[in-house]
Design a protein around this motif. Sequence first.
Motif, short mmCIF file in Angstrom:
data_model
loop_
_atom_site.label_atom_id
_atom_site.label_comp_id
_atom_site.label_asym_id
_atom_site.label_seq_id
_atom_site.Cartn_x
_atom_site.Cartn_y
_atom_site.Cartn_z
N GLY A 3 57.57 -2.12 71.88
CA GLY A 3 57.07 -1.13 72.83
C GLY A 3 56.49 0.09 72.15
N GLY A 4 55.56 0.74 72.83
CA GLY A 4 54.92 1.93 72.29
C GLY A 4 54.23 1.66 70.98
N LYS A 5 54.59 2.45 69.95
CA LYS A 5 53.93 2.32 68.64
C LYS A 5 54.35 1.07 67.88
CE LYS A 5 57.24 5.43 66.35
NZ LYS A 5 57.39 6.69 65.62
N ARG A 45 63.81 -0.42 78.75
CA ARG A 45 62.50 0.17 79.04
C ARG A 45 61.85 -0.60 80.18
NH1 ARG A 45 57.67 -2.03 76.49
NH2 ARG A 45 58.18 -3.94 75.38
N THR A 47 58.49 0.48 80.88
CA THR A 47 57.10 0.79 80.59
C THR A 47 56.87 0.61 79.09
OG1 THR A 47 57.56 3.14 80.25
CG2 THR A 47 56.93 2.45 82.49
N ASP A 48 55.64 0.80 78.67
CA ASP A 48 55.29 0.63 77.26
C ASP A 48 55.65 1.88 76.45
OD1 ASP A 48 54.25 -0.32 74.88
OD2 ASP A 48 52.17 0.16 75.40
N VAL A 49 56.94 2.04 76.20
CA VAL A 49 57.43 3.17 75.41
C VAL A 49 58.19 2.65 74.19
CG1 VAL A 49 57.57 4.77 77.35
CG2 VAL A 49 59.54 3.38 76.77
#
Length: 178
Positions: A3-5, A45, A47-49
């Motif tokens: 997720g995220g980065k 999570r 969401t895309d975090v």
Amino acid sequence: GHGGKDPGASGADKIKEKDIALAVALKLGENISKNFPDVKVIYTRKTDVFLELHERAEIANNAKADLFIAVHVNSSPNTDFYGTSTYVLGLHRTEANLEVAKRENAVILLEDDHDKNYEFDPNSPEGHIIMSMKQNAFLDQSIDIASKIESEYKDAAKRKSLGVKQAGFYVLYKTTIP
């Protein structure tokens, strides 16, 4: 997972593991809630975090969860290699399992304060050996549920099962549940 980065593995057409894992986790949570209304689903999570590995385990531990499920999707340049596998915490049985654990734990290096949050180097085989040797009181329960998951993949979903495997994923090491 991911997720995220942290995109995780990349597949055909640059599909990212983090996107598939999130979609599967959300669908799995929805199905669990629908079919087992007494079960409370807690997501690390929605969401895309980016969440640090220790945070993912802390979410489960702080909620006093009964089961921890981490969804991941691997990729391989060899299109003949496919199937499902379910991992539980344990000793690295093969070099391939060690490489999977090193790849999954390498996300630690993306974290800002990784030196303060972790007691091992994710690129060190010694660090993985020490981590995987830590006592896991829930190994039998973990293997039991993992076997049931793989049976469902094979029998109900008609997918090729690669079986239950043991590896030293940090997030499994730090959770205090199966």
